[in-house]
Design a protein around this motif. Structure first.
Motif, PDB file in Angstrom:
ATOM      1  N   VAL A 104     -21.770  47.098  15.667  1.00  0.00           N
ATOM      2  CA  VAL A 104     -20.642  46.195  15.410  1.00  0.00           C
ATOM      3  C   VAL A 104     -19.363  46.947  15.744  1.00  0.00           C
ATOM      4  CG1 VAL A 104     -19.369  44.916  13.638  1.00  0.00           C
ATOM      5  CG2 VAL A 104     -21.862  44.990  13.544  1.00  0.00           C
ATOM      6  N   SER A 105     -18.447  46.284  16.424  1.00  0.00           N
ATOM      7  CA  SER A 105     -17.104  46.827  16.654  1.00  0.00           C
ATOM      8  C   SER A 105     -16.099  45.848  16.085  1.00  0.00           C
ATOM      9  CB  SER A 105     -16.825  46.995  18.152  1.00  0.00           C
ATOM     10  OG  SER A 105     -17.621  47.992  18.703  1.00  0.00           O
ATOM     11  N   THR A 106     -15.067  46.367  15.472  1.00  0.00           N
ATOM     12  CA  THR A 106     -14.019  45.504  14.930  1.00  0.00           C
ATOM     13  C   THR A 106     -12.660  46.057  15.325  1.00  0.00           C
ATOM     14  OG1 THR A 106     -13.709  46.650  12.818  1.00  0.00           O
ATOM     15  CG2 THR A 106     -15.449  45.003  12.897  1.00  0.00           C
ATOM     16  N   VAL A 107     -11.677  45.196  15.318  1.00  0.00           N
ATOM     17  CA  VAL A 107     -10.294  45.582  15.554  1.00  0.00           C
ATOM     18  C   VAL A 107      -9.460  44.909  14.473  1.00  0.00           C
ATOM     19  CG1 VAL A 107      -8.362  45.539  17.169  1.00  0.00           C
ATOM     20  CG2 VAL A 107     -10.695  45.682  18.043  1.00  0.00           C
TER      21      VAL A 107
ATOM     22  N   THR B  76       3.640  48.688  17.311  1.00  0.00           N
ATOM     23  CA  THR B  76       2.459  47.982  16.856  1.00  0.00           C
ATOM     24  C   THR B  76       1.490  48.972  16.238  1.00  0.00           C
ATOM     25  OG1 THR B  76       2.677  46.323  18.565  1.00  0.00           O
ATOM     26  CG2 THR B  76       0.490  46.600  17.628  1.00  0.00           C
ATOM     27  N   HIS B  77       0.884  48.594  15.158  1.00  0.00           N
ATOM     28  CA  HIS B  77      -0.100  49.431  14.499  1.00  0.00           C
ATOM     29  C   HIS B  77      -1.436  48.713  14.554  1.00  0.00           C
ATOM     30  CE1 HIS B  77       3.686  50.850  12.906  1.00  0.00           C
ATOM     31  NE2 HIS B  77       3.082  51.964  12.559  1.00  0.00           N
ATOM     32  N   ARG B  78      -2.409  49.346  15.105  1.00  0.00           N
ATOM     33  CA  ARG B  78      -3.748  48.794  15.142  1.00  0.00           C
ATOM     34  C   ARG B  78      -4.610  49.776  14.382  1.00  0.00           C
ATOM     35  NH1 ARG B  78      -6.335  47.033  20.768  1.00  0.00           N
ATOM     36  NH2 ARG B  78      -7.185  49.123  20.843  1.00  0.00           N
ATOM     37  N   ALA B  79      -5.187  49.341  13.294  1.00  0.00           N
ATOM     38  CA  ALA B  79      -5.887  50.270  12.405  1.00  0.00           C
ATOM     39  C   ALA B  79      -7.371  49.995  12.364  1.00  0.00           C
ATOM     40  CB  ALA B  79      -5.337  50.141  10.989  1.00  0.00           C
ATOM     41  N   ALA B  80      -8.083  51.042  12.008  1.00  0.00           N
ATOM     42  CA  ALA B  80      -9.501  50.933  11.694  1.00  0.00           C
ATOM     43  C   ALA B  80     -10.262  50.225  12.792  1.00  0.00           C
ATOM     44  CB  ALA B  80      -9.690  50.235  10.346  1.00  0.00           C
ATOM     45  N   GLU B  81      -9.976  50.579  14.016  1.00  0.00           N
ATOM     46  CA  GLU B  81     -10.810  50.090  15.100  1.00  0.00           C
ATOM     47  C   GLU B  81     -12.110  50.819  14.880  1.00  0.00           C
ATOM     48  OE1 GLU B  81     -10.675  49.799  19.868  1.00  0.00           O
ATOM     49  OE2 GLU B  81      -8.800  49.855  18.783  1.00  0.00           O
ATOM     50  N   GLU B  82     -13.142  50.106  14.535  1.00  0.00           N
ATOM     51  CA  GLU B  82     -14.269  50.717  13.876  1.00  0.00           C
ATOM     52  C   GLU B  82     -15.577  50.342  14.528  1.00  0.00           C
ATOM     53  OE1 GLU B  82     -16.227  49.485   9.734  1.00  0.00           O
ATOM     54  OE2 GLU B  82     -14.091  49.724   9.845  1.00  0.00           O
ATOM     55  N   GLU B  83     -16.513  51.247  14.473  1.00  0.00           N
ATOM     56  CA  GLU B  83     -17.843  50.997  14.970  1.00  0.00           C
ATOM     57  C   GLU B  83     -18.838  51.297  13.869  1.00  0.00           C
ATOM     58  OE1 GLU B  83     -18.492  53.480  18.314  1.00  0.00           O
ATOM     59  OE2 GLU B  83     -16.677  52.789  19.305  1.00  0.00           O
ATOM     60  N   GLU B  84     -19.748  50.377  13.613  1.00  0.00           N
ATOM     61  CA  GLU B  84     -20.853  50.693  12.733  1.00  0.00           C
ATOM     62  C   GLU B  84     -21.825  51.494  13.568  1.00  0.00           C
ATOM     63  OE1 GLU B  84     -24.673  48.615  10.813  1.00  0.00           O
ATOM     64  OE2 GLU B  84     -22.884  47.419  10.975  1.00  0.00           O
TER      65      GLU B  84
END
Length: 192
Positions: free
Chosen positions: A171-174, A2-10
Motif C-alpha cells: 500500500v502507498s499513501t500520500v 507545500t508540505h506533503r507528509a507521511a508518504e508511506e509504504e506498508e
C-alpha cells in the motif's frame, strides 16, 4: 510552501533494506547496500511479497479521515520541515539524496509523524496477516516551494534496484498538509 507528509509504504516483506531499516537506521532512496550476500525473495505476480488475509489494492480516498485541527496540522508541518532532507539531486544522480524513515510494526511511534504513519498502516493492514517483526511503514516528507518539482516515479524498494528486482509496497499513501503543489497521479497498473 507545500508540505506533503507521511508518504508511506506498508512494507510487509523479508527484503534486506526493510530489515536494515528496522534495525534503526534510516534508509535512503537509491542507496547502495554494502552487503553483497545473496538473498531469496518470494514475490507474487504483481511484485509484492506474499502475505495472508486481505488488503484493498484499489484506489481509495479518505478526505475526512485526517484531522482538521489547525494546531495539529501546524505541528505536523513543522515536523515535516524538521526531518525533510530530499531538497537536491546531483547532476549525475538519478534520485535526490534524501532519507526515508522506517517505523517497524512492533515499535511504538516516537513523534507525531510516526503516529500518523502508524495510524495509516493500521488502517490499511487491518485485514492482513503478516509477520510483525518484518513489517512496518516507510515514510518521508517533502516540503515544497511553489517552484519545486517532484519527478515522475513509483514507489518501490530502491535498495534492491541495482539487483534488477522491483519490490513494490503493498500500500502507498500520500497525505497533503498544504494546498499547493502538483497532484499525485495514480495508475491502475501492476508489474508485467
Amino acid at each position: 510552501s507545500t508540505h506533503r507528509a507521511a508518504e508511506e509504504e506498508e512494507a510487509a516483506s523479508d527484503s534486506e533494506s526493510a530489515s536494515e531499516s528496522a534495525s534503526g537506521s534510516a534508509a535512503s532512496e537509491g542507496s547502495d547496500s554494502d552487503d553483497s550476500s545473496e538473498m531469496e525473495l518470494a514475490m507474487d505476480v504483481n511484485g509484492r511479497i506474499p502475505f495472508g488475509g486481505t488488503l484493498e489494492f484499489g484506489f481509495r480516498s479518505f478526505p475526512s479521515w485526517f484531522t482538521r485541527d489547525v494546531a495539529t496540522i501546524d505541528r505536523l508541518r513543522k515536523d515535516c520541515a524538521e526531518v525533510f532532507t530530499a531538497r537536491g539531486k546531483n547532476d549525475s544522480a538519478e534520485y535526490s539524496t534524501g532519507s526515508t524513515f522506517w517505523l517497524p510494526a512492533t515499535v511504538a511511534p516516537r513523534c507525531a509523524l510516526e503516529a500518523l504513519a502508524r495510524s495509516v498502516f493500521d488502517l490499511h493492514s487491518a485485514g492482513a496477516v503478516y509477520e510483525k517483526d518484518k513489517s512496518g511503514a516507510e515514510w518521508w516528507t517533502l516540503v515544497m516551494d511553489p517552484s519545486d518539482e517532484v519527478g515522475f516515479h513509483w514507489d518501490k524498494d530502491y535498495g534492491l534496484e541495482d539487483s534488477g528486482v522491483n519490490v513494490m509496497p503493498h500500500v502507498s499513501t500520500v497525505t497533503y498538509l498544504g494546498k499547493e503543489g502538483a497532484p499525485t497521479m495514480i495508475l491502475n497498473k501492476t508489474l508485467p
